[in-house]
Motif scaffolding. Structure first.
Motif, short mmCIF file in Angstrom:
data_model
loop_
_atom_site.label_atom_id
_atom_site.label_comp_id
_atom_site.label_asym_id
_atom_site.label_seq_id
_atom_site.Cartn_x
_atom_site.Cartn_y
_atom_site.Cartn_z
N THR A 79 4.75 0.07 3.45
CA THR A 79 4.79 1.43 2.91
C THR A 79 3.93 1.54 1.64
OG1 THR A 79 6.80 0.97 1.62
CG2 THR A 79 7.09 1.82 3.85
N PHE A 80 3.83 0.45 0.90
CA PHE A 80 3.00 0.45 -0.31
C PHE A 80 1.54 0.72 0.05
CE2 PHE A 80 0.56 -1.59 -3.71
CZ PHE A 80 1.17 -1.04 -4.83
N ALA A 81 1.08 0.16 1.17
CA ALA A 81 -0.30 0.38 1.60
C ALA A 81 -0.56 1.86 1.85
CB ALA A 81 -0.60 -0.44 2.85
N ARG A 82 0.41 2.54 2.45
CA ARG A 82 0.24 3.98 2.70
C ARG A 82 0.17 4.77 1.40
NH1 ARG A 82 4.09 2.97 6.86
NH2 ARG A 82 5.76 3.91 5.63
N GLU A 83 0.96 4.36 0.44
CA GLU A 83 1.01 5.09 -0.83
C GLU A 83 -0.27 4.92 -1.64
OE1 GLU A 83 4.65 4.63 -3.05
OE2 GLU A 83 5.80 4.36 -1.21
N LEU A 84 -1.04 3.89 -1.36
CA LEU A 84 -2.30 3.72 -2.08
C LEU A 84 -3.31 4.80 -1.72
CD1 LEU A 84 -2.90 -0.14 -1.93
CD2 LEU A 84 -2.32 1.21 -3.95
N GLY A 85 -3.19 5.34 -0.51
CA GLY A 85 -4.09 6.42 -0.10
C GLY A 85 -5.06 5.97 0.97
N ASP A 86 -5.64 6.94 1.66
CA ASP A 86 -6.54 6.66 2.78
C ASP A 86 -7.84 6.00 2.36
OD1 ASP A 86 -4.66 7.82 4.41
OD2 ASP A 86 -5.64 9.79 4.46
N ASP A 87 -8.21 6.14 1.09
CA ASP A 87 -9.47 5.56 0.64
C ASP A 87 -9.32 4.12 0.17
OD1 ASP A 87 -7.89 6.32 -1.49
OD2 ASP A 87 -9.59 6.85 -2.78
N HIS A 88 -8.13 3.53 0.37
CA HIS A 88 -7.87 2.15 -0.05
C HIS A 88 -7.59 1.27 1.16
CE1 HIS A 88 -7.32 3.99 -3.98
NE2 HIS A 88 -7.21 2.80 -4.53
N VAL A 89 -7.90 0.00 1.02
CA VAL A 89 -7.44 -1.03 1.96
C VAL A 89 -6.71 -2.09 1.14
CG1 VAL A 89 -8.13 -2.91 3.49
CG2 VAL A 89 -9.19 -0.68 3.72
N LEU A 90 -5.49 -2.42 1.57
CA LEU A 90 -4.70 -3.45 0.90
C LEU A 90 -4.85 -4.75 1.68
CD1 LEU A 90 -2.61 -4.24 -1.28
CD2 LEU A 90 -0.81 -3.62 0.37
N LEU A 91 -5.45 -5.75 1.05
CA LEU A 91 -5.51 -7.10 1.63
C LEU A 91 -4.32 -7.88 1.10
CD1 LEU A 91 -9.30 -8.02 1.23
CD2 LEU A 91 -8.18 -6.76 3.08
N VAL A 92 -3.56 -8.47 2.00
CA VAL A 92 -2.36 -9.22 1.62
C VAL A 92 -2.63 -10.70 1.90
CG1 VAL A 92 0.08 -9.60 2.04
CG2 VAL A 92 -0.85 -7.28 2.08
N ARG A 93 -2.60 -11.48 0.86
CA ARG A 93 -2.93 -12.91 0.97
C ARG A 93 -1.75 -13.75 0.51
NH1 ARG A 93 -6.70 -16.75 2.95
NH2 ARG A 93 -6.60 -18.59 1.63
N GLY A 94 -0.99 -14.31 1.47
CA GLY A 94 0.06 -15.24 1.12
C GLY A 94 -0.52 -16.59 0.74
N HIS A 95 0.21 -17.36 -0.03
CA HIS A 95 -0.22 -18.69 -0.42
C HIS A 95 -0.31 -19.60 0.81
CE1 HIS A 95 -0.03 -22.68 -2.36
NE2 HIS A 95 -0.42 -22.08 -3.46
N SER A 96 -1.17 -20.61 0.75
CA SER A 96 -1.35 -21.51 1.89
C SER A 96 -0.04 -22.17 2.31
CB SER A 96 -2.38 -22.59 1.55
OG SER A 96 -1.94 -23.41 0.48
N ARG A 97 0.89 -22.35 1.38
CA ARG A 97 2.16 -22.99 1.73
C ARG A 97 3.07 -22.07 2.56
NH1 ARG A 97 3.61 -27.78 -1.21
NH2 ARG A 97 2.02 -28.33 -2.76
N THR A 98 2.76 -20.79 2.61
CA THR A 98 3.56 -19.87 3.42
C THR A 98 2.96 -19.64 4.80
OG1 THR A 98 2.43 -17.83 2.71
CG2 THR A 98 4.18 -18.67 1.28
N LEU A 99 1.80 -20.21 5.06
CA LEU A 99 1.05 -19.90 6.28
C LEU A 99 1.84 -20.22 7.54
CD1 LEU A 99 -1.65 -18.99 7.53
CD2 LEU A 99 -2.43 -21.36 7.34
N ARG A 100 2.50 -21.37 7.57
CA ARG A 100 3.15 -21.79 8.81
C ARG A 100 4.50 -21.12 9.04
NH1 ARG A 100 3.96 -28.06 7.53
NH2 ARG A 100 1.88 -27.68 6.69
N TYR A 101 5.04 -20.45 8.02
CA TYR A 101 6.39 -19.89 8.14
C TYR A 101 6.40 -18.41 8.45
CZ TYR A 101 7.52 -24.32 5.90
OH TYR A 101 7.63 -25.65 5.61
N GLY A 102 5.44 -17.68 7.92
CA GLY A 102 5.51 -16.24 8.03
C GLY A 102 4.88 -15.69 9.29
N ARG A 103 4.75 -14.39 9.30
CA ARG A 103 4.13 -13.68 10.41
C ARG A 103 3.25 -12.60 9.80
NH1 ARG A 103 5.92 -13.53 15.69
NH2 ARG A 103 4.99 -11.91 16.97
#
Length: 924
Positions: free
Chosen positions: A773-797
């Motif tokens: 929802t935060f990405a939507r609130e930034l507005g249509d002229d924004h792109v939110l890149l979400v970068r988790g730490h390498s230690r979270t790579l194998r656990y998340g989705r």
């Protein structure tokens, strides 16, 4: 309200009762059981699946069998007898004797529902009390603890052994679906053939009659338990799960109770709060604010399931009640303010983003906003309705309300009493997989799948994993025979394997499903130079397991030990090569990549080997991929003249005389490292010193880092203070256009990169923002890149939302810094790297006190020295992003001091200096 149970206390009581268990087991050997006695019990009282099964057995068996209800209290005993049940106190001598004599024992929570000391040798039917989302018993670290005893692996092993022993004593475990069965087998140690998808008896109350009749009865139950509720009033149920003695973090504040009360008044609604019987939370302030807020306690309504049809919406976190409510077509708003912490401490069987449709929220304000969308034709309203159907049809196999009949018939058949020829089946229709074969063609390997009899229109067929997917579109009315490629493009690099893991075949459409009848014989194992794959029917669907391309004599612990012994005994021939590894082989990136690029230019004669976990990891053109654990990997580990790593070497490393190790590390540090952390134990101190003794040189980005490395890693050799090669291209910015195309960023979009560090107390990336929802609130002229730490790579989705790109699996963070217009971080070392660009940095630190005091500790005061605003709330962050360009001017002096201190050597030439030092030192 004190919690009535914790796993630690419960396990401690079990250990203290061991002598009584031993005596009971001896008695069970001596006293014969009779098929003419069945005993029932339930951990919450008269309810759950045991109650309808008791009634079904009484109707079916009549006077043939004595059916006894075991009561835990005088009140339960009196209530059972008032219903005409044959009931005794389970802790009494009669309770022990009847449990000891009964052939069949029916329980819902565990052996303690009847007389726990007399269960040996009985036919035990474990009904459980809902579809498990949160991990149970053997699967959860939270359950393997004992109060008063340190949390040690030997203690956990002892408890696990006890759980497995108990699991072997379960003879029949009915479950809601084939999807759920593997969870039970894993958690309880029950043999798979004893787990049968017959349906959940407790839900018969919601399914056995017409919906209007069931709802009317449910409203009467709610009114009797919580006070009169007008038929026209909207009923919202808040039902949080319990947290093993910890309080409910979703308990509203006074202001939130008042907000909720105003919302209820405006909508003629009632909020019923159903605290978990074992939970901890103070909800008394709610009813004090408004009579529209009422408690629905276990004393007033023992079993809530029959009343769920009287609810209009559910608000919950990790409770199985969401599955039950879906059976009554009640939509759920998922309120989970502690999801990352809970998932780490307790564990979940499903990724929470999938389970919650990736729309869980962390504040009551957002809960109310979602409740307003229920029943509307808005996009969110349609999504809520579709997800309710998905919860029901994905997790439940039978919706006919006749589970008690099936379970009773199964008990009779398995005990040899009788075989019923008229057992209702009631299974939902499922699409059928009639073909599943691997193919090898000119354009690469693929999986050929043909699906027949889809229940709904299918838009695409896909293999769905946590961090990757492949799909094949299906034209309207077209054939459901598709070819799913097994090599794919990842971040602009073609021809890569899928990351190792499980991929479930899914039919995409308005309501996606992975529940399939597999009529075809799965193709078995497929071997490719970049991956190995195995196809099998599993958990009510078809699952492709992708693994690293290791030979048969390289796979498994025993083979790896053999290869390691050979590596340690060998006398390798020195090779003019470098062995590179970044983030334990999860990517070819960071400082090792910066050095490799420079070596390719300055020393093309030197072979560059990359240690990678599997064939999904892209390596630079001209470099050589080494699969970790392969015979060649072990060979190069011993023969290469130089090893360049950015983290620990791990697996026992034996240095040869011709070898040198360059530890590049992976960032300047704000948070304390290794020996500098408080409370470091002796075992860790030994490990740290042993590891740092392997390094010949330690690369530092600046003099500040060099000083800390000497203390944190007891490193007495000289550091190489040359700057970070990973930032050489960041300074030039020459690759920005290609990176934007690979990531999928529109040309005119403003890029906000959110890159938090990892947390020692959780496995997945933190999300204090509700990022979708935060990405939507930034507005249509924004792109939110979400970068988790390498230690979270194998656990998340991966997150998926409009205006958001999850780049956690993108190999090189320096590329992302290059295209970011604004960086948002907390305590990550990217704060230092990004400062070289001169673009604005915002520090989002909602857990600053906890992280700096309890988890890690800092080397300096971030608040005093930060080169950008430090904010604590979502609203402050939105304002800071909007104001980023202006704030850069306000912080120009702090930013200049920051760059002078931390990045004076990030001038685009660090890689050359490092290679010159290696060459000058005679390493190559």
């Amino acid at each position: 309200m004190p919690a009535t149970f914790t796993f630690g206390a419960g396990n401690a009581r079990k250990l203290l009762r061991l002598p009584l268990y031993a005596l009971g087991s001896l008695a069970a050997l001596l006293v014969p059981r009779t098929p003419r006695i069945w005993v029932f019990g339930c951990g919450i009282g008269l309810g759950e699946g045991a109650l309808p099964l008791y009634r079904a057995a009484r109707e079916r068996l009549g006077d043939e069998v004595r059916l006894v209800w075991m009561a835990s209290s005088d009140a339960e005993l009196a209530e059972a007898r008032a219903l005409g049940f044959d009931s005794v106190a389970k802790h009494s001598w009669r309770g022990f004797r009847l449990t000891l004599r009964a052939r069949v024992l029916v329980v819902t929570h565990g052996f303690g529902d009847v007389n726990r000391y007399a269960t040996g040798g009985a036919f035990v039917v474990q009904l459980w009390h809902g579809i498990p989302l949160k991990k149970l018993h053997l699967d959860s670290p939270a359950t393997l603890k004992v109060r008063g005893i340190p949390d040690h692996r030997y203690v956990r092993a002892l408890l696990a052994r006890a759980y497995r022993h108990a699991g072997r004593g379960i003879d029949l475990f009915p479950v809601a679906s084939e999807l759920v069965a593997p969870r039970i087998a894993s958690a309880f140690g029950v043999r798979p053939e004893r787990i049968v998808a017959l349906g959940d008896i407790r839900d018969d109350a919601l399914l056995a009659r017409g919906r209007d009749e069931v709802r009317a009865d449910a409203r009467r139950l709610l009114s009797a338990a919580a006070g009169d509720i007008d038929d026209a009033s909207r009923v919202v149920l808040y039902a949080p799960t319990w947290r093993d003695g910890a309080p409910d973090p979703g308990t509203p504040t006074r202001e939130e109770w008042e907000l909720i009360a105003r919302w209820l008044d405006a909508r003629d609604a009632v909020l019923l709060v159903r605290a978990h019987p074992l939970g901890l939370g103070d909800y008394a302030a709610g009813p004090a604010v408004s009579d529209r807020i009422r408690m629905l306690g276990a004393h007033e309504l023992v079993d809530v399931t029959p009343a769920l049809a009287g609810v209009d919406e559910l608000v919950t976190d990790y409770s199985s009640i969401a599955y039950d409510c879906a059976l009554a077509d009640v939509p759920t708003v998922f309120f989970a303010p502690d999801v990352e912490l809970y998932a780490r401490k307790r564990g979940l069987y499903e990724n929470y983003r999938v389970f919650s449709d990736d729309r869980y929220v962390a504040s009551w304000q957002h809960v109310l906003e979602q409740l307003d969308a229920v029943g509307t034709d808005s996009a969110l309203g349609r999504r809520l309705a579709a997800h309710t159907v998905w919860l029901r049809e994905e997790h439940v196999d039978r919706l006919d309300g006749r589970s008690a009949e099936r379970v009773l018939a199964e008990i009779l058949a398995r005990t040899g009493t009788r075989v019923d020829e008229h057992v209702p089946d009631g299974r939902l229709a499922r699409a059928r997989v009639v073909e599943a074969e691997f193919e090898e063609a000119a354009d690469g390997p693929a999986l050929r799948v043909t699906v027949a009899d889809p229940v709904r229109p299918v838009d695409a067929v896909r293999l769905e994993g946590a961090r990757a997917r492949v799909e094949a579109p299906v034209a309207a009315g077209g054939s459901l025979s598709v070819r799913l490629p097994l090599l794919c493009e990842r971040w602009g690099v073609p021809g890569l394997a899928l990351p190792s893991g499980e991929y479930r075949l899914t039919l995409d459409g308005d309501i996606p499903t992975s529940r399939l009848l597999v009529d075809a014989e799965p193709a078995g194992r497929f071997v490719h130079p970049l991956f190995h794959a195995e196809l099998r029917a599993q958990a009510g669907g078809l699952v492709l397991t992708v693994s690293a391309p290791l030979a048969a004599d390289e796979r498994g612990h025993r083979n790896q030990r053999r290869l390691e012994r050979a590596y340690r005994r060998a006398t390798p021939v020195p090779e003019d090569a470098v062995f590179l590894e970044s983030f334990y082989g999860q990517s070819a990136s960071d400082n090792p990549l910066g050095i490799a690029r420079t070596l390719r230019r300055m020393r093309p004669d030197v072979t560059r080997y990359w240690s990678v976990v599997d064939g999904s990891v892209a390596v630079p053109e001209g470099d050589v991929r080494l699969i970790e654990g392969s015979r060649e990997w072990w060979r190069v580990r011993g023969s290469a003249r130089v090893l360049i790593v950015n983290d620990w070497l791990r697996k026992r490393f034996r240095r040869r005389r011709h070898q040198h190790v360059l530890q590049t590390w992976h960032g300047t540090m704000l948070k304390r490292l290794a020996l500098d952390r408080a409370g470091v134990g002796a075992r860790t101190r030994v490990a740290v010193r042993r590891e740092s003794a392997r390094w010949d040189a330690l690369l530092a980005q600046n003099a500040y880092s060099a000083r800390i490395f000497r203390s944190a890693y007891a490193f007495t050799r000289g550091t190489w203070d040359e700057g970070y090669p990973r930032n050489d291209r960041l300074v030039s910015g020459a690759d920005a256009g290609a990176i934007r195309r690979a990531v999928g960023i529109p040309d005119d979009a403003r890029v906000v990169l959110y890159a938090p560090t990892w947390r020692d107390d959780r496995t997945e990336m933190v999300d204090y923002l509700d990022l979708t929802t935060f990405a939507r609130e930034l507005g249509d002229d924004h792109v939110l890149l979400v970068r988790g730490h390498s230690r979270t790579l194998r656990y998340g989705r991966d997150l998926e939302a409009e205006g958001l790109v999850d780049v956690t699996s993108y190999p090189n963070v320096a590329d992302l810094l290059e295209v970011a217009d604004v960086l948002v971080t907390d305590y990550s070392s990217v704060m230092f790297d990004f400062s070289a660009t001169g673009r604005p940095i915002i520090f989002f630190t909602p857990d600053l006190a906890h992280y700096s005091s309890d988890l890690r500790g800092f080397y300096f005061d971030l608040l005093a020295e930060a080169p950008g605003p430090v904010v604590r709330t979502r609203e402050e962050l939105l304002d800071a992003i909007a104001d980023a360009d202006a704030s850069r001017h306000r912080y120009r002096q702090q930013a200049a001091r920051w760059r002078e201190r931390f990045t004076p050597l990030d001038d685009g030439d660090a890689g050359r200096r490092v290679v010159q030092r290696m060459t000058g030192a005679g390493w190559l």
